[in-house]
Design a protein around this motif. Structure first.
Motif, PDB file in Angstrom:
ATOM      1  N   ASP B 186       0.871  -1.182   0.000  1.00  0.00           N
ATOM      2  CA  ASP B 186       0.000   0.000   0.000  1.00  0.00           C
ATOM      3  C   ASP B 186       0.903   1.226   0.000  1.00  0.00           C
ATOM      4  N   PRO B 187       0.530   2.281  -0.733  1.00  0.00           N
ATOM      5  CA  PRO B 187       1.384   3.476  -0.747  1.00  0.00           C
ATOM      6  C   PRO B 187       1.616   4.059   0.647  1.00  0.00           C
ATOM      7  N   ALA B 188       0.676   3.851   1.565  1.00  0.00           N
ATOM      8  CA  ALA B 188       0.832   4.404   2.920  1.00  0.00           C
ATOM      9  C   ALA B 188       2.043   3.817   3.645  1.00  0.00           C
ATOM     10  N   VAL B 189       2.493   2.621   3.217  1.00  0.00           N
ATOM     11  CA  VAL B 189       3.624   1.997   3.917  1.00  0.00           C
ATOM     12  C   VAL B 189       4.882   2.856   3.778  1.00  0.00           C
ATOM     13  N   ALA B 190       5.101   3.420   2.601  1.00  0.00           N
ATOM     14  CA  ALA B 190       6.287   4.265   2.422  1.00  0.00           C
ATOM     15  C   ALA B 190       6.168   5.567   3.208  1.00  0.00           C
ATOM     16  N   THR B 191       4.965   6.086   3.354  1.00  0.00           N
ATOM     17  CA  THR B 191       4.735   7.286   4.178  1.00  0.00           C
ATOM     18  C   THR B 191       5.070   6.991   5.633  1.00  0.00           C
ATOM     19  N   LEU B 192       4.498   5.894   6.088  1.00  0.00           N
ATOM     20  CA  LEU B 192       4.716   5.409   7.458  1.00  0.00           C
ATOM     21  C   LEU B 192       6.203   5.312   7.797  1.00  0.00           C
ATOM     22  N   ALA B 193       6.992   4.828   6.849  1.00  0.00           N
ATOM     23  CA  ALA B 193       8.396   4.491   7.114  1.00  0.00           C
ATOM     24  C   ALA B 193       9.370   5.562   6.636  1.00  0.00           C
ATOM     25  N   ALA B 194       8.846   6.726   6.221  1.00  0.00           N
ATOM     26  CA  ALA B 194       9.722   7.736   5.606  1.00  0.00           C
ATOM     27  C   ALA B 194      10.901   8.100   6.513  1.00  0.00           C
TER      28      ALA B 194
END
Lengths: 278, 278
Positions: B186-194
């Motif tokens: 999910d694209p949110a995973v990269a946001t979460l882990a930025a």
């Protein structure tokens, strides 16, 4: 080629090599209610005449059971017996169910002997997925007059607890094992344990905790070590193994309480302890 | 005089002795679905700026958490965060609840951050005894925009899974920790882990198990190591810790799958592994 996500196929390497496996009980966990640091809750692994049976699977016991079986899929286990639905006696049964469901879905179901509440609790943990439970376990209700379980005759008795609890007695041609699960004192406990080679009894001493058992609160739904000792004496058991110790309690104090009433051998359950069986 | 059934009173011996406690993450368990022999399921213990937080408490993790806290009652824990209701992520939370209920009923409640389903599962395991849960835990729903948790800002995102799952990001003045729980890509995973110092990501590779992911079955509700590596690269994380390994899977294969997509540091979670935090 590996099957089941890397779990190797079901082969009992000890049987293949012809190694003689001794009859024994191994304690998977010795705590009541919740696990102490580095210990687990109730669980006992039995090997007898080549059969492998586990009694209860509380918090933290499953990784130890799988080590003894030497199988991440739980291969080689002949039967599971669970005394009652409280999580300190059964929560890791759900983990075993997952192991079989994910890695051995097409293998024969493992016989499970337990009160109905244990199956209800499995269902809740699996969000109502009854098909998985039926595929993995072949459930038989406890208490029940008798079942054949590998080399054992399994007998069971309803014993007083907060929820239905089955005390169990396993009789093979060479030995008798008895186990209370959790229960208040009851005449059936001495019947259950009559002449047992190993009588595993709860010793849930909590007298150091203020207010646990207020005066006049009856009936008591757990046994302490003194009551376990009295039951072992009435039963003329050969060895009494105390277990289900309250976290932080002085276990030697429980030993003293039991030996005041029973002059046979008293052993304190300890995680990893092995008791030979005749 | 001992209190609480022999559990000693709440004193942090390290604080008393003035010992400096390093910031760190300790892996309580590294398996997905069910525990392998001698390993446990998902659980991560965090110490940061004197605060102690645990992320998930799957099968077998509680005895290890209590060892790290050096307390059978779970004293010294500042917060619990649970990503979703599956038992490999939360069943030992129930054991922690029992520890607090039986040994520390009059202590302040421990903040619990979790989706509602986790509380439902606790209730089922405790046979509907809601008062115990409310007394022991101060529940805050996930996902939620942000909470203050000790030295951390806690942010969370809903991520795709079979049940509601909250990915979490913990930001202190010195470090960022991100954790997916279980989720499909999910694209949110990269946001979460930025920019995370430690990005803990599930790597539930099951490609050796036939039929697990039949062609055309979408959406996928777990990430494999390749997807974790891709997310870590998008996020420009500093360190990727792969976890939630399928029992029996070759973990080095997961490492190779991740490093094909991410050229930062890749670590395989292992029970007991300690990662220093800035």
């Amino acid at each position: 080629v590996l099957q089941g996500g890397g779990v190797p196929p079901n082969v009992d390497s000890r049987e293949r090599s012809g190694e003689r496996v001794a009859n024994r009980i191994v304690v998977l966990g010795s705590c009541g209610a919740w696990p102490e640091p580095s210990r687990a809750c109730s669980g006992f692994y039995i090997e007898c005449q080549g059969a492998r049976v586990v009694l209860d699977l509380g918090y933290g016991t499953l990784p130890r059971l799988l080590s003894l079986l030497d199988s991440p899929a739980g291969d080689g286990l002949d039967a599971v017996i669970v005394t009652h639905r409280h999580p300190d006696h059964m929560v890791d049964l759900h983990g075993l169910m997952r192991a079989r469901w994910f890695a051995r879905r097409s293998s024969p179901a493992i016989p499970l002997y337990a009160p109905a509440g244990v199956v209800t609790s499995l269902l809740e943990l699996e969000e109502g997925h009854a098909a998985a439970i039926r595929r993995v376990f072949d459930w038989h209700a406890l208490p029940q007059q008798r079942y054949r379980v590998g080399p054992f005759m399994l007998e069971s008795w309803p014993l007083p607890h907060h929820v239905p609890n089955a005390g169990v007695r396993l009789t093979s041609s060479s030995s008798v094992i008895a186990y209370t699960g959790d229960c208040g004192p009851d005449p059936a406990v001495a019947t259950l344990a009559a002449g047992a080679d190993v009588f595993i009894a709860e010793a849930t001493d909590r007298d150091l905790q203020p207010g646990t058992w207020p005066p006049g609160s009856a009936p008591k739904l757990h046994m302490g070590a003194a009551e376990a000792g009295r039951a072992a004496a009435s039963a003329r058991a050969r060895l009494l193994m105390l277990t289900h110790f309250w976290p932080g309690y002085d276990r030697e104090r429980s030993r003293a309480l039991a030996t005041a009433h029973f002059n046979g051998k008293v052993v304190l359950a300890e995680d990893g302890l092995e008791i030979p069986l005749p």
